[in-house]
Design a protein around this motif. Structure first.
Motif, PDB file in Angstrom:
ATOM      1  N   LEU A 180       9.206   1.270  14.367  1.00  0.00           N
ATOM      2  CA  LEU A 180       8.898   0.046  15.027  1.00  0.00           C
ATOM      3  C   LEU A 180      10.084  -0.363  15.698  1.00  0.00           C
ATOM      4  O   LEU A 180      10.334  -1.563  16.204  1.00  0.00           O
ATOM      5  CB  LEU A 180       8.809  -0.940  13.629  1.00  0.00           C
ATOM      6  N   GLY A 181      11.209   0.782  15.831  1.00  0.00           N
ATOM      7  CA  GLY A 181      12.249  -0.046  16.501  1.00  0.00           C
ATOM      8  C   GLY A 181      13.189  -0.994  15.562  1.00  0.00           C
ATOM      9  O   GLY A 181      13.212  -1.091  14.483  1.00  0.00           O
ATOM     10  N   LEU A 182      14.106  -1.732  16.221  1.00  0.00           N
ATOM     11  CA  LEU A 182      14.800  -2.683  15.821  1.00  0.00           C
ATOM     12  C   LEU A 182      14.396  -4.156  16.042  1.00  0.00           C
ATOM     13  O   LEU A 182      15.194  -5.068  15.799  1.00  0.00           O
ATOM     14  CB  LEU A 182      16.393  -2.396  16.349  1.00  0.00           C
ATOM     15  N   ARG A 183      13.135  -4.123  16.493  1.00  0.00           N
ATOM     16  CA  ARG A 183      12.599  -5.388  17.031  1.00  0.00           C
ATOM     17  C   ARG A 183      12.824  -6.433  15.895  1.00  0.00           C
ATOM     18  O   ARG A 183      13.348  -7.649  16.102  1.00  0.00           O
ATOM     19  CB  ARG A 183      10.907  -5.609  17.294  1.00  0.00           C
ATOM     20  N   PHE A 184      12.536  -6.005  14.384  1.00  0.00           N
ATOM     21  CA  PHE A 184      12.224  -7.154  13.487  1.00  0.00           C
ATOM     22  C   PHE A 184      13.878  -7.444  12.985  1.00  0.00           C
ATOM     23  O   PHE A 184      14.018  -8.350  12.244  1.00  0.00           O
ATOM     24  CB  PHE A 184      11.448  -6.912  12.394  1.00  0.00           C
ATOM     25  N   LEU A 185      14.734  -6.514  13.153  1.00  0.00           N
ATOM     26  CA  LEU A 185      16.266  -6.909  12.501  1.00  0.00           C
ATOM     27  C   LEU A 185      16.807  -7.987  12.820  1.00  0.00           C
ATOM     28  O   LEU A 185      17.634  -8.564  12.052  1.00  0.00           O
ATOM     29  CB  LEU A 185      17.017  -5.627  12.899  1.00  0.00           C
ATOM     30  N   ARG A 186      16.516  -8.901  14.066  1.00  0.00           N
ATOM     31  CA  ARG A 186      16.876 -10.002  14.050  1.00  0.00           C
ATOM     32  C   ARG A 186      16.639 -11.170  13.341  1.00  0.00           C
ATOM     33  O   ARG A 186      17.261 -12.125  13.190  1.00  0.00           O
ATOM     34  CB  ARG A 186      16.504 -10.702  15.574  1.00  0.00           C
ATOM     35  N   HIS A 187      15.716 -10.878  12.466  1.00  0.00           N
ATOM     36  CA  HIS A 187      15.264 -11.996  11.439  1.00  0.00           C
ATOM     37  C   HIS A 187      15.977 -11.863  10.273  1.00  0.00           C
ATOM     38  O   HIS A 187      16.035 -12.838   9.513  1.00  0.00           O
ATOM     39  CB  HIS A 187      13.710 -11.469  10.947  1.00  0.00           C
ATOM     40  N   ILE A 188      17.085 -11.102  10.098  1.00  0.00           N
ATOM     41  CA  ILE A 188      18.082 -11.032   9.032  1.00  0.00           C
ATOM     42  C   ILE A 188      19.553 -11.258   9.726  1.00  0.00           C
ATOM     43  O   ILE A 188      20.492 -11.083   8.922  1.00  0.00           O
ATOM     44  CB  ILE A 188      17.869  -9.794   8.169  1.00  0.00           C
ATOM     45  N   ALA A 206       0.944  -1.003  -0.021  1.00  0.00           N
ATOM     46  CA  ALA A 206       0.222  -0.014  -0.147  1.00  0.00           C
ATOM     47  C   ALA A 206       1.078   1.165   0.082  1.00  0.00           C
ATOM     48  O   ALA A 206       2.108   1.114   0.479  1.00  0.00           O
ATOM     49  CB  ALA A 206      -0.918  -0.115   1.113  1.00  0.00           C
ATOM     50  N   ASN A 207       0.196   2.359  -0.221  1.00  0.00           N
ATOM     51  CA  ASN A 207       1.105   3.627  -0.303  1.00  0.00           C
ATOM     52  C   ASN A 207       0.856   4.404   0.755  1.00  0.00           C
ATOM     53  O   ASN A 207       0.748   5.582   0.930  1.00  0.00           O
ATOM     54  CB  ASN A 207       0.419   4.359  -1.688  1.00  0.00           C
ATOM     55  N   TYR A 208       1.547   3.711   1.871  1.00  0.00           N
ATOM     56  CA  TYR A 208       1.774   4.532   3.161  1.00  0.00           C
ATOM     57  C   TYR A 208       2.758   3.788   3.728  1.00  0.00           C
ATOM     58  O   TYR A 208       2.927   2.567   3.812  1.00  0.00           O
ATOM     59  CB  TYR A 208       0.097   4.689   3.901  1.00  0.00           C
ATOM     60  N   PRO A 209       3.485   4.546   4.881  1.00  0.00           N
ATOM     61  CA  PRO A 209       4.361   3.866   5.549  1.00  0.00           C
ATOM     62  C   PRO A 209       4.054   2.811   6.505  1.00  0.00           C
ATOM     63  O   PRO A 209       2.816   2.710   6.951  1.00  0.00           O
ATOM     64  CB  PRO A 209       4.979   5.000   6.473  1.00  0.00           C
ATOM     65  N   PHE A 210       4.866   1.804   6.821  1.00  0.00           N
ATOM     66  CA  PHE A 210       4.944   0.855   7.723  1.00  0.00           C
ATOM     67  C   PHE A 210       3.784  -0.228   7.257  1.00  0.00           C
ATOM     68  O   PHE A 210       2.920  -0.480   8.075  1.00  0.00           O
ATOM     69  CB  PHE A 210       4.497   1.200   9.046  1.00  0.00           C
ATOM     70  N   THR A 211       3.503  -0.253   6.103  1.00  0.00           N
ATOM     71  CA  THR A 211       2.637  -1.235   5.434  1.00  0.00           C
ATOM     72  C   THR A 211       2.796  -2.614   6.133  1.00  0.00           C
ATOM     73  O   THR A 211       1.938  -3.454   6.401  1.00  0.00           O
ATOM     74  CB  THR A 211       2.453  -1.304   4.027  1.00  0.00           C
ATOM     75  N   THR A 212       4.152  -2.952   5.799  1.00  0.00           N
ATOM     76  CA  THR A 212       4.455  -4.362   6.536  1.00  0.00           C
ATOM     77  C   THR A 212       4.604  -4.382   7.870  1.00  0.00           C
ATOM     78  O   THR A 212       5.780  -3.576   8.409  1.00  0.00           O
ATOM     79  CB  THR A 212       5.856  -4.796   5.844  1.00  0.00           C
ATOM     80  N   MET A 213       3.998  -5.157   8.614  1.00  0.00           N
ATOM     81  CA  MET A 213       4.064  -5.064   9.914  1.00  0.00           C
ATOM     82  C   MET A 213       4.643  -6.293  10.491  1.00  0.00           C
ATOM     83  O   MET A 213       4.902  -6.546  11.870  1.00  0.00           O
ATOM     84  CB  MET A 213       2.593  -4.636  10.609  1.00  0.00           C
ATOM     85  N   GLU A 214       4.868  -7.349   9.775  1.00  0.00           N
ATOM     86  CA  GLU A 214       5.613  -8.416  10.158  1.00  0.00           C
ATOM     87  C   GLU A 214       6.297  -9.099   9.115  1.00  0.00           C
ATOM     88  O   GLU A 214       6.157  -9.072   8.134  1.00  0.00           O
ATOM     89  CB  GLU A 214       4.485  -9.564  10.560  1.00  0.00           C
TER      90      GLU A 214
END
Length: 388
Positions: free
Chosen positions: A229-237, A189-197
């Motif tokens: 969203l902070g750095l929470r999801f960076l551990r996935h990479i 979608a055309n808005y920030p933080f579309t991807t939440m997971e």
């Protein structure tokens, strides 16, 4: 609508206690002085983690706040052995890291299907008085109690396993690229933080080859301080072999945005800078050939740069060629082997974990269930059958 993607779980685990040995003296009609015949107690059940490739999140454990193994049965007369408590297996997705919830200390890592890790060992059963008989002590009136149970509150943290991890600001075109290269259909979608997971996509390559690409929510400048969203999801990479940085072509300063992203990774985990990197300039359908050549001169020269447009398909084949070449480069393979041999897991920052759990609406504390007090071992017991 509540998301089905769960990558944090906090569970109270408790192994089973060992059964107590029996203190019994045989006293029957035709054998009034039969001597000791107390059996051993059974072993308590253990808590075992097991990798299972059929799971890709921790959703199935979200509401299992307590996982207890069975206690061992007590020994009985006639040298009867107590029943062993059943072991409890906790199936987790491959890529799950386990921490002690009270100290944040790293415990173990489950990385492949079928891998079993003993988390809490069940208590051994106590010996019955039959085991203590001797020539000088023919009627021992004592037996061993079982070993106590072990208890621990753990944090299960999922880190996705993928070959290529996407890094970029919100609306950089990461989800569009994943949907263009694979059958994955993340929300666009055309808005920030579309991807939440985070989401995974399998990218097909020549000769039936493929590699896995991981899309994570966008990060912004100051994410290491909790912005966005902070750095929470960076551990996935953290486990990815290659990082693909994505910056839109209509950005005022592409190199500056790349440096900001690189700095946020450095703040999260400096070791991530040792990974191979590729820069993709997205949304190039908005640029002409002359502008693309001008931009090339301003971009970093220490990594491959590809100009792409996921909407029109421009540059996607070249991007796949570059990614495949970097994934299979000898230097990248050598780095991966060295990382496996010298992998050092950091203990968890519990202050950050508390904030993440609060954001998820999870209660940080788990109510502890106290076991009934262990009964003290009786001095001894007799089997007094009436002698006729």
């Amino acid at each position: 609508m509540e998301s089905n993607f769960v990558d944090y779980v906090k569970i109270l685990c408790r192994s089973g206690k060992g059964g107590k040995g029996s203190m019994h003296l045989k006293h029957v009609k035709y054998n009034p002085n039969g001597g000791p015949d107390g059996g051993d107690g059974g072993k308590g059940g253990s808590i075992i983690l097991r990798g299972n490739h059929n799971y890709w999140t921790l959703l199935h454990l979200k509401y299992e706040r307590h996982i207890f193994a069975e206690h061992g049965g007590n020994g009985g007369k006639d040298k009867c052995h107590g029943t062993d408590g059943k072991d409890v297996y906790i199936d987790v997705p491959c890529g799950t890291v386990v921490y002690n919830a009270e100290t944040g200390k790293y415990i173990c890592d489950v990385t492949y299907d079928g891998q079993e890790v003993l988390l809490l060992k069940g208590g051994r059963g106590g010996l019955g008085n039959f085991q203590f008989r001797s020539a000088t002590n023919q009627a021992p009136r004592y037996a061993q109690p079982g070993e106590p149970m072990q208890e621990m509150t753990i944090i299960l943290e999922l880190k996705l396993l993928a070959d290529v991890g996407l890094v970029g600001f919100p609306n950089a075109g990461k989800s569009t690229l994943v949907s263009a290269l694979s059958n994955a259909r993340p929300k666009i979608a055309n808005y920030p933080f579309t991807t939440m997971e985070p989401s995974l996509g399998i990218v097909g390559y020549r000769d039936n080859k493929s590699f896995v690409m991981a899309d994570i929510p966008g990060i912004i400048e100051g994410a290491s301080e909790g912005k966005g969203l902070g750095l929470r999801f960076l551990r996935h990479i953290e486990r990815n072999s290659l990082l693909l940085f994505m910056v839109p072509g209509d950005t005022d300063d592409i190199k500056r945005e790349y440096d900001i992203l690189l700095n946020e990774l450095r703040q999260f985990n400096p070791e991530m800078l040792d990974k191979h990197r590729v820069l993709a300039v997205t949304k190039c359908d908005l640029l002409d050939d002359e502008l693309i050549e001008m931009l090339r001169e301003t971009l970093p020269g220490d990594l491959p740069v590809v100009f792409i447009s996921a909407v029109t398909g421009f540059g996607l084949e070249e991007l796949k060629d570059v990614l495949w070449r970097e994934l299979n480069a000898e230097s990248n393979k050598l780095t991966a082997v060295m990382a496996e041999d010298t992998l050092v897991h950091r203990d968890k920052d519990m202050s950050r974990f508390a904030e993440e759990m609060a954001d998820e609406g999870e209660d940080e504390d788990i109510e502890y269930i106290d076991e009934d007090e262990i009964e003290e071992l009786d001095d001894f017991e007799y089997d007094d059958e009436e002698v006729k």
